[in-house]
Scaffold this active site. Structure first.
Site, PDB file in Angstrom:
ATOM      1  CE  LYS A  77      -3.874   2.037   2.643  1.00  0.00           C
ATOM      2  NZ  LYS A  77      -4.792   1.884   3.791  1.00  0.00           N
ATOM      3  CB  SER A 178      -8.117   3.942   2.708  1.00  0.00           C
ATOM      4  OG  SER A 178      -7.312   3.279   3.664  1.00  0.00           O
ATOM      5  CB  SER A 202      -8.658   1.293   5.637  1.00  0.00           C
ATOM      6  OG  SER A 202      -9.323   2.485   5.382  1.00  0.00           O
TER       7      SER A 202
END
Ligand code: GLN
Length: 510
Positions: A77, A178, A202
């Site tokens: 990420k 997210s 998330s």
């Protein structure tokens, strides 16, 4: 079978049996990543670095020095700082930021032999539930509803879109957020697993939206050092993976005490894989009545009942529990998280990091840099956060929210007197359409209704796929555990995974 279809465990077994090399495995993933650009899951591909790491991994293995993740290609990420590799938090303000250091969590993955394929898309500064706030455009969920016909070319156009101005007529779904890039990449076989972070859901909500497994561990399990901060008292790193066992493998590597993070816990890290597949007989599973919210689709209620039935069959005792302050969790979260964000994001002033806009004086430089560098959702959070922390409102909002947070934690403390783990749905819906909620922040915030409580209380929570809805989209169940009891969470998740025998995959259209 194509090498990208393997689970992480399957790939590690194949590597150790010399059925293929890490270079071969990595090359197969690089090809898959290149072919999947319409999904916009990766915002930076690092194929040269990946092949170099893979070759070194193969050399280590030849010398008999294989680590626990030796040769496994992973995605990262883009909230984790990677030494010498651009790290943006999917914001304009960090568009050209290249760290000179590596986050503790990713450095532990490389220590254990893993290979980095590239950096994954996310909501800007991890603020969002649909990956639509990314400066690099939305991620497209590899899953599509029955009858939908997303056009890969349209996907590429959408991938370039900034500011959510969707052209009419496309029926793409969001992968959640997210960690939308991480979840989409795992679901579409673009890596064997990915790092993710979870401040209010998330990791778990995107996992639920993409038919993948994600765990947010106990606050303090994984170091936050080198992870771009959103709300420091809530942020936790964790993995998104294809199976519960893969998630356990990754979390074992990612966890551990780090003196560079003052909230990192100095406790032993067990090998979490040994708990997957362990009997759950006699465990007490709590079912909180407050999670049965108005308007929850019947399919999600049904899935929850299935989960209860499976665990009963596996020998668990099901107990009704009450978490009475649940209804205050979202409002408390959406005060605490923006408050901390407004403080954390003060560092982006045009002086120390990334973007700088010119101005006549220092104040004007700050104003212009921040106006140009932050997206709408980030600005909204900074405004809310600054407001609730301001002298006149601090007591009424921020302090009140902290008190609610304490009550929510106490709710769980009481629940643990009656149960060993808690079972809930992960999200109140299946994946929704791109653009469907993006003009209504409150509707978007409601996504987190079942996940924010564990962040507020610091508890571990895992989401795993447990069924499909009528549109053929995956739905997730969440297992919440006691502090530092990821072991039980993994055992219960293993039992649910076995009973659900979820094997559906997103059909390739890109
Ligand atoms: N969706 C939540 C938010 O927008 C949670 C995000 C997260 O966990 N990083 O704040």
């Amino acid at each position: 079978m194509s090498l990208t279809k393997l689970t992480l465990k399957g790939a590690l077994d194949g590597l150790s049996k010399r059925e293929f090399t890490s270079v071969e495995l990595t090359r197969a993933h690089i090809e898959a990543v290149e072919a999947a650009r319409p999904l916009n899951a990766y915002i930076l591909e690092t194929p040269d670095k990946a092949l170099d790491m893979a070759a070194k991994s193969d050399a280590r293995r030849a010398l008999g020095e294989a680590g626990p993740l030796e040769g496994a290609p992973l995605g990262v990420k883009d909230l984790f700082c990677t030494d010498g590799v651009r790290t943006t938090a999917c914001s304009k303000i960090l568009e050209n930021f290249t760290p000179t250091y590596e986050s503790t969590v990713t450095s532990q993955l490389w220590r254990d032999g893993a290979v980095m394929l590239g950096k994954l898309n996310l909501d800007q500064f991890a603020m969002g539930s649909s990956n639509e706030t990314s400066y690099f455009g939305p991620v497209i969920n590899p899953w599509r509803a029955k009858g939908a016909n997303p056009n890969p070319k349209a996907g590429l156009v959408l991938a370039k879109l900034v500011d959510k101005k969707y052209p009419e007529g496309y029926d793409f779904l969001t992968p959640g957020g997210s960690s939308g890039g991480s979840a989409a990449a795992v679901a579409a076989d673009l890596c064997l697993g990915a790092t993710a972070t979870d401040t209010g859901g998330s990791i778990r909500q995107p996992a639920a939206f993409t038919g993948t497994v994600g765990i947010k561990p106990t606050y303090g399990r994984c170091s936050r050092w080198g992870v771009v901060a959103f709300a420091s008292s809530l942020d936790q790193a964790g993995p998104i993976a294809k199976t519960v066992e893969d998630a356990a493998l990754l979390l074992t590597s990612m966890s551990g005490h780090d003196p560079k993070d003052s909230t990192s816990l100095d406790v032993p890290v067990p090998d979490f894989t040994q708990f997957v597949g362990k009997s759950v007989k006699g465990l007490r599973i709590g079912v909180p009545k407050e999670y049965r919210i108005d308007g929850m689709p019947a399919e999600i209620e049904k899935l929850w009942q299935d989960g209860i039935a499976w665990l009963k069959e596996a020998g668990c005792e099901i107990v009704d529990i009450s978490l009475p302050h649940t209804k205050y969790a979202l409002p408390a979260y959406y005060i605490v998280a923006p408050a901390e964000a407004s403080s954390n994001l003060a560092r982006y002033d045009g002086m120390r990091y990334g973007l700088r806009e010119d101005g006549a004086n220092l104040t004007e430089i700050y104003e212009k840099t921040r106006a140009a560098g932050f997206g709408d959702e980030v600005k909204r959070r900074i405004l809310i956060g600054t407001y609730v922390l301001s002298a006149g409102y601090y007591d009424a909002y921020y302090l009140k929210a902290l008190k609610v947070r304490r009550r929510i934690a106490e709710d769980f403390d009481h629940a643990w007197e009656k149960c060993d783990a808690i079972l809930t749905p992960t999200a109140p819906s299946a994946a929704f359409g791109l653009g469907e909620n993006s003009s209504d922040p409150i509707a978007m915030y409601l996504n987190d209704v079942f996940t924010v409580t564990t962040n507020l209380a610091g508890l571990p929570g895992l989401s795993l796929p447990a069924g499909l809805d009528a549109n053929g989209l995956p739905l997730g169940l969440q297992i919440i555990g006691k502090p530092l009891d990821e072991a039980t969470v993994f055992s219960v998740a293993g039992a649910v995974e076995k009973a659900a025998s979820f094997s559906a995959k997103a059909e390739k259209w890109w």
